[in-house]
Design an enzyme around this catalytic site. Structure first.
Site, short mmCIF file in Angstrom:
data_model
loop_
_atom_site.label_atom_id
_atom_site.label_comp_id
_atom_site.label_asym_id
_atom_site.label_seq_id
_atom_site.Cartn_x
_atom_site.Cartn_y
_atom_site.Cartn_z
N ASP A 85 0.85 -1.18 0.00
CA ASP A 85 0.00 0.00 0.00
C ASP A 85 0.89 1.24 0.00
O ASP A 85 2.10 1.14 0.16
CB ASP A 85 -1.01 -0.01 1.14
CG ASP A 85 -0.42 0.23 2.52
OD1 ASP A 85 0.81 0.04 2.68
OD2 ASP A 85 -1.18 0.58 3.43
N TYR A 133 2.96 4.71 0.76
CA TYR A 133 3.62 5.28 1.94
C TYR A 133 2.60 6.15 2.69
O TYR A 133 1.80 6.86 2.09
CB TYR A 133 4.81 6.13 1.53
CG TYR A 133 5.93 5.38 0.85
CD1 TYR A 133 6.55 4.30 1.47
CD2 TYR A 133 6.39 5.75 -0.41
CE1 TYR A 133 7.59 3.62 0.86
CE2 TYR A 133 7.43 5.07 -1.03
CZ TYR A 133 8.03 4.01 -0.40
OH TYR A 133 9.06 3.34 -1.01
N PHE A 152 6.70 1.87 -4.29
CA PHE A 152 8.09 2.07 -3.88
C PHE A 152 8.64 3.46 -4.22
O PHE A 152 9.72 3.81 -3.77
CB PHE A 152 9.01 0.99 -4.46
CG PHE A 152 8.73 -0.40 -3.94
CD1 PHE A 152 9.16 -0.78 -2.69
CD2 PHE A 152 8.02 -1.31 -4.70
CE1 PHE A 152 8.90 -2.05 -2.19
CE2 PHE A 152 7.74 -2.58 -4.22
CZ PHE A 152 8.18 -2.95 -2.97
N HIS A 195 11.32 -9.34 0.35
CA HIS A 195 10.98 -7.92 0.26
C HIS A 195 12.24 -7.09 0.52
O HIS A 195 13.08 -7.48 1.34
CB HIS A 195 9.91 -7.59 1.30
CG HIS A 195 9.26 -6.27 1.08
ND1 HIS A 195 9.80 -5.08 1.53
CD2 HIS A 195 8.11 -5.94 0.45
CE1 HIS A 195 9.01 -4.08 1.19
NE2 HIS A 195 7.97 -4.56 0.53
#
Length: 227
Positions: free
Chosen positions: A66, A68, A79, A189
């Site tokens: 989701d 920031y 990202f 991740h």
């Protein structure tokens, strides 16, 4: 919400916009705003991933969880952060892997990935909005139905797309992808909590470009040029 979506996506997703879950999203976001909640990203950028990367141009998909949730960080690309915002740790680790993998020095003070999106890298979060300082706060209000539909549409209507699934959450989307037509690359991740468990050393950036070239598609220029 003054949203902006490229016409190509409006066409291929037209049935989704009329489904009950999508109305649930709209109703929920209106209620959040009516009670004074701060929602990220701003309305015009909620569908920025679908605006910057037209459907016909999608060759690579990077799935995030989701947006920031800090002030000024989210601009609708997974990202990525807007100009002038310090890259968060996960993005810094992505840059480190790019350096190790293909030798490109990344600007650690600059994390706007719009250049990737313009080349066909769909930077898709599973939830497209979030409440300020409250991660995953909008994840259960219909967004995953919509973004799952985006993934399934790409899988069903395109060929030879490279899907980069980083972390357990993204890897749960693997079942939506027809691997007879597309390639899935998986790794840990890039978060500081997991980056040493298989993200560093995954070489996804060179592997992606090789896969694209194998199908006579243009490789991605991963280098970011600061404004």
């Amino acid at each position: 919400m003054d949203v902006q979506i490229h016409p190509s996506w409006k066409e291929v997703l037209k049935d989704e916009f009329t489904k009950p879950y999508f109305q649930q999203i709209v109703t929920f976001l209106r209620a959040e705003k009516a009670t004074g909640k701060h929602i990220f990203p701003p309305g015009p950028l909620i569908f920025n991933a679908l605006n910057q990367t037209p459907f016909d141009k999608v060759n690579v998909v990077i799935i995030g969880q989701d947006p920031y949730h800090g002030q000024g960080q989210a601009h609708g690309l997974s990202f990525s952060v807007p100009n002038g915002v310090k890259p968060p740790p996960s993005l810094v680790n992505i840059f480190k892997e790019i350096k190790t993998d293909i030798g490109i020095d990344m600007p650690l003070h600059y994390g706007n990935l719009t250049k990737w999106a313009e080349q066909g890298v769909l930077l898709l979060n599973a939830a497209l909005t979030v409440r300020e300082s409250d991660p995953f706060s909008h994840a259960k209000y219909g967004w995953t139905d919509f973004t799952d539909a985006v993934i399934k549409t790409i899988s069903g209507r395109k060929e030879n797309v490279v899907f980069l699934l980083w972390g357990r959450f993204a890897q749960e989307k693997q079942g939506l992808i027809d691997e007879n037509k597309h390639t899935v690359l998986k790794a840990a991740h890039p978060s500081p909590f997991s980056v040493e468990k298989g993200f560093f050393g995954c070489k996804h950036f060179s592997k992606t470009n090789q896969l694209l070239m194998d199908h006579d598609l243009p490789p991605i220029d991963w280098k970011l040029l600061t404004p």
